[in-house]
Design an enzyme around this catalytic site. Sequence first.
Site, short mmCIF file in Angstrom:
data_model
loop_
_atom_site.label_atom_id
_atom_site.label_comp_id
_atom_site.label_asym_id
_atom_site.label_seq_id
_atom_site.Cartn_x
_atom_site.Cartn_y
_atom_site.Cartn_z
N HIS A 173 45.32 42.25 54.11
CA HIS A 173 44.66 41.86 55.34
C HIS A 173 44.69 43.00 56.36
CE1 HIS A 173 42.90 38.72 57.67
NE2 HIS A 173 43.77 38.84 58.66
N GLU A 204 41.19 39.95 48.98
CA GLU A 204 41.86 39.03 49.88
C GLU A 204 41.48 37.59 49.56
OE1 GLU A 204 41.99 40.32 54.22
OE2 GLU A 204 41.23 38.29 54.25
N ASN A 222 57.56 59.40 27.80
CA ASN A 222 58.19 59.70 26.53
C ASN A 222 59.18 58.62 26.12
OD1 ASN A 222 57.05 61.95 25.57
ND2 ASN A 222 58.59 63.37 26.34
#
Lengths: 174, 708
Positions: B46, B68, B415
């Site tokens: 918001h 939103e 990794n």
Amino acid sequence: MDIQMLAAEVPVEGEHSLEGIDFITSGDQYLTFLLADEQYAVDILCVEEIRSWENPTRIPNSPCYIKGVINMRGIIVPIVDLRMKFNISSAIYCETTVVIVLTVETEDKTRTIGFVVDAVSDVLNVEASDIKPAPAFGGCVPQNYLQGLVNVGENVVTLLNVNVLQEIEKHQLI
Amino acid sequence: MSVDLTQFIPSFLEESFEGLELMESSLLNLEQGDDETINSIFRAAHSIKGGAGTFGFNHVTEFTHLVETLLDEMRDGRRNIEQDDVELLLESVDCMRLLIEAIRDEQECDSEKIAENSTRLEETLASSGNVNTEALLINVDDTTDNNNDITRWQIKFIPEHHLVQTGNDPLLLFNALADLGEISLEADAKDLPALNDIDAEELYLSWQLTLCSNASEAEIKEVFEWVEDECELIITKEEHLLAVEVEVKEGIEVNTIDQSSQDEATNITTPIESSFPEPTPKNIPDKPAGKSKNDLGSIRVGVDKVDSLINLVGELVITQSMLSELGNDFDLSKVERLNAGLEQLLQNTKELQESVMRIRMLPISFVFNRFPRLVHDLSKKTGKEIELILKGEQTELDKTVMEQIGDPLVHLVRNAVDHGIESAHVRLANGKPEKGSIVLDAYHQGGSICIEISDDGGGIDRQAVFNKALEKGLVDEKTTLSDSQVFDLLFEPGFSTAKEVSDISGRGVGMDVVKKNIQSLGGRIQVESEQGKGSTFRINLPLTLAILDGQLVRVGKEVYIIPLITIVESLQPQKELINRVSGDMLLYRLREDNVPVIPIYQLFNIPCEFEHIESCLLVVVEADGQKIGLMVDDLLAQQQVVIKSLNDNYQQVQGVSGATILGDGSVAMILDVPGIIEMALTKAQINQQHQSSVQSQITQSISTGVNT
């Protein structure tokens, strides 16, 4: 070669050459200096300062004309001996030996390098039209360092290209 | 008075990035029915939307609005929190980041990806039948059914008095309403107090607006969305009009006049009347020059750090005035006070230095925060269940170091996920919990920081690494190597034990690059691994790049600085422990180790008084797990030195990592230990190449040196 004697002489010459010249209006200003018994000049706008000779700190494995680095108010400045660089004569350090610190701003950075010369002599006003091309007859100074020649009285002053001087390591070290 | 909004854009950007980070980390922890988390995500979205709206970044506003809406549905319980939706939201956060980065860099962003993502958002929003997609549906209605229907809305807008203090301006709201249709309004000034009682920062007016528009109630409400908690808003539909019947009084100007008269009354300029620039999305305001992608800009510093700095500066000023007073008419009787003053100055300077350094220190959580998302994505991709545990997030690290350590860490974590953790059935077969875990830990260790990445996976297959090294000709079949030496082979260029290049690793950035990056920071990396139990990568880094603890040494007439962190020990060589091997190699027996001795004076061509190892001191340093002994003439003081770059005006010099300025103003070179090792190796190789030819002067001098 008695550099001191020459150094004492040259300013007189310079005075002659400056007589009657309007400092503000005529041409660019150049700082002239001595290497052995020859006169050279660089654009005065690039001159950061003129320092007396002090022993720099050696840089390991650098070419002989790189004398080392000095501390200029917190900035590490490399020192190049122009006589050795140009093979003009062997280096002698005496009272008049000075370091001309030149700063050049390139696109991406500002670079400051000090050059050891025998003595500074004068400030020269040069019109662009007075600059003659340097003849390509060899000599010790590589052609690309030369901006041109200027006749001052009976002497000839060699104008050096500061931008190329600053790139000294690009041509020689790598 | 007009306020230049552009000056606030950097803060907007900074806050938006923070908001995005919050959204991301909260989304990862989002569980069904966790109201607080979803509320915080919603709030972050918001405020980004609001900020973007203020500056006229409409594409951000539009996109964030969709996000939103979806969040809103989740918040209100109208939509279940599904994993798919969370994934979509995470990707949307990425898109928002792209959009905001584009604003920062003043560049166009990848609109295709954004468009694709917003389509998916819209589809999701439209998909659920039980979902009340009010705004969107009405939008659709408006464009189809009510296209030409003009409704006359009566809007009563009674703001609370402090409305303007929160940065809201009724004029902006009215302007936004005017975009929807014809608007007329009347201001009600009955609450306006007597002239003397007016507080210029309060708003005393209320308004009755009439809006003739084909807009829906939701659209009108949206205009007031920002102030809905701070005003009373009554919207009534008056009648349906088919034709446009307008009765425009110069409403907006009336309003302005009202307000400015209010200001005139108090004769104080207030933000109320600030005329905001017309939001034009294309016209992104000029930003300070040099704000490029690489410029990471500002540091947020805790107030306590700034406070302590201010205190220290105060102290320093007091000391300075005390000293200058002393100097006024100085005589020898004041020497004691002078000494005390100088002592104080020393203390102040030291503390000031430390405080300034501390400002650059940020908690390592800035780097760590990106990993939950990374591991989340990777574990989804690999189908492995992985738990990421972060430890020591509050450990502080220099900002420059932090910026550069991020990529190597990402590589190591990738990794660990890809090669380290085994797939679930392998883990179960080995009697391990199904869920693998990766631990990121940071802690201080002396003057350096240690970052550990450990996993409880299969560990590194020592034999596989060794075989690979054989294959590449890095080792000999007969070579016996310690575990750590074997694992160090992993950092050789082009060394990968992965059987196939996967999507996750093997994209060209190898472990050699990781190692190089860490070394360029003056750090080192070590590997520990136990087959079947997991492996640990341990990174040691200096706390800061600007200052290091150095040991001053003298070689010939020159002073060099050896970083203290690399020094293992310094000793006086004993003749019987010096060995010569393979003709020209000097070894020093340091307990069980044979340490190669490197004469710095030869490497650097320094004229030197002691050329024989017996008369020199030996500084044993370690880098990359390799110990070497450096021959120096004398050990001088230990001190902290400020590192200056040689590159600025000169160039990189092999064996030297930088320069510093000593107390007397002279310059000294800082030795680069890994570089010196490399130099010595290169030199040895050259020597070997010339083995058949005449032995070099250098080798001869060593051998004579040892023989005598």
